[in-house]
Write an enzyme that holds these catalytic residues in place. Structure first.
Site, short mmCIF file in Angstrom:
data_model
loop_
_atom_site.label_atom_id
_atom_site.label_comp_id
_atom_site.label_asym_id
_atom_site.label_seq_id
_atom_site.Cartn_x
_atom_site.Cartn_y
_atom_site.Cartn_z
N TYR A 1 -1.99 -1.04 10.79
CA TYR A 1 -2.12 -1.70 9.42
C TYR A 1 -1.10 -1.42 8.44
CZ TYR A 1 -3.57 -1.82 4.56
OH TYR A 1 -3.90 -2.10 3.13
N SER B 1 0.77 -1.18 0.11
CA SER B 1 -0.14 -0.02 -0.05
C SER B 1 0.84 1.26 -0.19
CB SER B 1 -0.86 -0.10 1.29
OG SER B 1 -1.43 1.24 1.67
N LYS C 1 1.95 -3.70 6.41
CA LYS C 1 2.46 -3.94 5.20
C LYS C 1 3.91 -3.66 4.93
CE LYS C 1 -1.56 -4.66 3.27
NZ LYS C 1 -1.76 -5.90 2.71
P1 NAD Z 1 -11.01 -7.08 1.01
O1 NAD Z 1 -11.36 -7.04 2.74
O2 NAD Z 1 -12.09 -6.80 0.22
O3 NAD Z 1 -10.27 -8.56 0.66
C1 NAD Z 1 -9.52 -9.28 1.47
C2 NAD Z 1 -9.90 -10.44 1.50
O4 NAD Z 1 -8.89 -11.51 2.20
C3 NAD Z 1 -11.08 -10.82 1.93
O5 NAD Z 1 -12.02 -11.55 1.29
C4 NAD Z 1 -10.98 -11.43 3.45
O6 NAD Z 1 -12.01 -12.42 3.75
C5 NAD Z 1 -9.65 -12.21 3.14
N1 NAD Z 1 -8.94 -12.51 4.25
C6 NAD Z 1 -8.49 -11.86 5.13
N2 NAD Z 1 -7.48 -12.18 6.14
C7 NAD Z 1 -7.46 -13.62 5.64
C8 NAD Z 1 -6.86 -14.87 6.15
N3 NAD Z 1 -6.25 -14.85 7.00
N4 NAD Z 1 -6.77 -15.90 5.39
C9 NAD Z 1 -7.71 -16.12 4.17
N5 NAD Z 1 -8.40 -14.96 3.98
C10 NAD Z 1 -8.22 -13.91 4.63
O7 NAD Z 1 -9.85 -6.21 0.55
P2 NAD Z 1 -9.27 -5.33 -0.58
O8 NAD Z 1 -9.49 -4.01 -0.84
O9 NAD Z 1 -9.76 -6.31 -1.88
O10 NAD Z 1 -7.69 -5.44 -0.52
C11 NAD Z 1 -6.89 -6.67 -0.84
C12 NAD Z 1 -5.48 -6.36 -0.41
O11 NAD Z 1 -4.84 -5.05 -0.82
C13 NAD Z 1 -5.38 -6.39 1.25
O12 NAD Z 1 -4.37 -6.97 1.48
C14 NAD Z 1 -5.28 -4.73 1.33
O13 NAD Z 1 -4.65 -4.60 2.79
C15 NAD Z 1 -4.57 -4.54 0.23
N6 NAD Z 1 -4.80 -2.85 -0.26
C16 NAD Z 1 -6.10 -2.48 -0.24
C17 NAD Z 1 -6.43 -1.01 -0.54
C18 NAD Z 1 -7.67 -0.52 -0.53
O14 NAD Z 1 -7.78 0.69 -0.44
N7 NAD Z 1 -8.78 -1.44 -1.07
C19 NAD Z 1 -5.12 -0.24 -0.76
C20 NAD Z 1 -4.01 -0.84 -0.52
C21 NAD Z 1 -3.77 -2.15 -0.32
N1 UFG Z 2 -12.60 11.76 2.73
C1 UFG Z 2 -13.71 12.66 3.10
N2 UFG Z 2 -14.99 12.03 3.56
C2 UFG Z 2 -15.08 10.66 3.83
C3 UFG Z 2 -13.92 9.93 3.67
C4 UFG Z 2 -12.82 10.38 3.13
O1 UFG Z 2 -13.70 13.95 3.22
O2 UFG Z 2 -16.16 10.34 4.15
C5 UFG Z 2 -11.51 12.28 2.30
C6 UFG Z 2 -10.23 11.97 3.09
O3 UFG Z 2 -10.29 13.11 4.23
C7 UFG Z 2 -8.97 12.06 2.42
C8 UFG Z 2 -9.79 11.28 1.05
O4 UFG Z 2 -11.10 11.56 1.15
O5 UFG Z 2 -8.80 13.37 1.99
C9 UFG Z 2 -9.35 10.02 0.86
O6 UFG Z 2 -9.68 9.16 1.87
P1 UFG Z 2 -9.88 7.77 1.95
O7 UFG Z 2 -10.36 7.43 3.48
O8 UFG Z 2 -10.59 7.42 0.66
O9 UFG Z 2 -8.35 7.14 1.38
P2 UFG Z 2 -7.03 7.47 2.09
O10 UFG Z 2 -6.01 8.11 1.29
O11 UFG Z 2 -7.27 8.02 3.51
O12 UFG Z 2 -6.49 5.81 2.59
C10 UFG Z 2 -6.51 4.78 1.55
C11 UFG Z 2 -6.79 3.49 2.39
C12 UFG Z 2 -5.61 3.23 2.93
C13 UFG Z 2 -4.45 3.10 2.22
C14 UFG Z 2 -4.12 4.43 1.50
C15 UFG Z 2 -3.10 4.19 0.61
O13 UFG Z 2 -7.83 3.50 3.26
O14 UFG Z 2 -5.99 1.81 3.47
O15 UFG Z 2 -5.47 4.94 0.95
O16 UFG Z 2 -2.96 5.75 -0.12
F1 UFG Z 2 -3.56 2.72 3.02
#
Ligand code: NAD
Ligand code: UFG
Length: 337
Positions: free
Chosen positions: A149, A125, A153
């Site tokens: 979190y 991330s 990572k």
């Molecule tokens: P998500 O929660 O939709 O998907 C993650 C999946 O992993 C889920 O289906 C959950 O049931 C499964 N899971 C969690 N722990 C587990 C375990 N121990 N064994 C088996 N399954 C398990 O999340 P996502 O948005 O699809 O994110 C996928 C990956 O990308 C995650 O590692 C997350 O941290 C990373 N990531 C997500 C974002 C974002 O904004 N969505 C940003 C940066 C990184």
């Molecule tokens: N925001 C609002 N209102 C809301 C939610 C968010 O104004 O209800 C604003 C936040 O203040 C920020 C922007 O929208 O300025 C984006 O916020 P998000 O929560 O959508 O995203 P972040 O960048 O804070 O965080 C996301 C993921 C993290 C990841 C990160 C990586 O949630 O897991 O991006 O850059 F680590």
């Protein structure tokens, strides 16, 4: 045909990646404990792509289960999505986050080495970058996190680097995602957060469909184009394609790398609201509130490395992200009514 194991493949990014992999001629196998997803996803994927997807309902911390999967399938590449991902929750439940995210990665690496599976793509991330960096993040920049979190990572990346160093046959890419949004244009899969969404786009989607009254905009006094926070929003289908590109790279190259996956462009909160309104011809009421603790003003990717090494770059627009997100949310709403 090459087989790819998707840990956490039932989730938001994993399910979209399954579609891209299948469309690019890969077979997929999924393991997921459904802690943040629903079993129905695999049936939807199978029906949509007319394929059979072996699904294991289990935990990645269970090394025996992983051994069994590697025994039953000739897996060439693993894409490791499984993990807990809510920043706020990780602050109140640090041990659950470290326990789940670190142990899943350690068990996976042990089982991969034991079973001679040597290609790994890891979901990292943009949150691993220290706040005191220029707004446009480059892979070599200083790392540092502000919540458990993020540290999981950071630590998983380090565990992967150390394991590659000790086992020259192992090759890995940690993809540092920026802000994934949107949904598959078919409306078959998308993001469905439990409870009140923390992230901007799912919140806007729920305001658009009447689940929430208005959007809370966290601060309009940042040093940005309109005072609201700027992020690098990337369409989840572009992100899915980046995993295909990373898989292809690992089939032809060796190494242990970290690569940003973003568009290289930032958009402010109000620009996102405007894009959503324009794309879907709908009004998104909002109120300006105080800054959210822990937020930075601006954060976007330098995405040059992804293009140079993987030949990948994002192609979908903000309009695509907003249209597809709304389409998915409307479908979801219909299902629940
Ligand atoms: P998500 O929660 O939709 O998907 C993650 C999946 O992993 C889920 O289906 C959950 O049931 C499964 N899971 C969690 N722990 C587990 C375990 N121990 N064994 C088996 N399954 C398990 O999340 P996502 O948005 O699809 O994110 C996928 C990956 O990308 C995650 O590692 C997350 O941290 C990373 N990531 C997500 C974002 C974002 O904004 N969505 C940003 C940066 C990184
Ligand atoms: N925001 C609002 N209102 C809301 C939610 C968010 O104004 O209800 C604003 C936040 O203040 C920020 C922007 O929208 O300025 C984006 O916020 P998000 O929560 O959508 O995203 P972040 O960048 O804070 O965080 C996301 C993921 C993290 C990841 C990160 C990586 O949630 O897991 O991006 O850059 F680590």
């Amino acid at each position: 045909m090459s087989k790819v194991l998707l840990t956490g493949g039932m989730g938001f990014i994993g399910s979209h990646t399954a579609v891209s992999l299948i469309e690019n001629g890969y077979d997929v196998v999924i393991v997921d404990n459904l802690v943040n997803s629903e079993e129905d996803v695999v049936h939807r994927l199978e029906k949509f792509k007319n394929v059979t997807i072996p699904f294991y309902n289990g935990d990645c911390r269970d090394e025996n289960l992983l051994d069994k999967i590697f025994n039953e399938h000739d897996i060439e590449i693993v894409i490791h999505f499984a993990g807990l991902k809510a920043v706020g929750e990780s602050v109140s439940l640090p041990l659950e986050y470290y326990e789940n995210n670190l142990n899943a990665t350690i068990s996976l690496l042990k089982s991969m080495l034991k079973n001679k599976v040597h290609k790994l793509v890891f979901s990292s991330s943009a949150t691993v970058y220290d706040e005191d960096n220029p707004d446009e993040r480059v892979e070599g920049y200083k790392l540092g996190c502000t919540n458990p979190y993020g540290w999981t990572k950071f630590m998983c990346e380090q565990i992967i680097r150390d394991t590659c160093h000790a086992n020259s046959q192992l090759n890995a890419i940690s993809l540092r995602y920026f802000n994934p949004v949107g949904a598959h244009p078919s409306g078959i899969i998308g993001e469905n957060p439990k409870g009140v969404p923390n992230n901007l786009m799912p919140y806007i989607q729920q305001v658009a469909t009447g689940v929430r009254d208005y959007l809370r905009v966290y601060g309009n006094d940042y040093d940005t184009v309109d005072g609201t926070g700027v992020r690098d929003y990337i369409h989840v289908c572009d992100l899915a394609d980046a995993h295909v590109a990373a898989s292809k790279y690992l089939q032809n190259n060796k190494g242990c790398l970290e690569i940003n996956i973003g568009t290289g462009k930032g958009a402010s909160v109000l620009e996102m609201v405007e894009a959503f309104e324009k794309a879907n011809k709908i009004k998104i009421p909002y109120k300006i509130e105080a800054r959210r603790p822990g937020d930075v003003a601006i954060n976007y990717a330098n995405a040059n490395k992804a293009y140079k090494l993987l030949g990948w770059k994002a192609t979908r627009t903000l309009e695509d992200m907003c249209k597809d997100a709304y389409n998915w949310q409307c479908n979801l709403q219909k299902k629940h009514n």
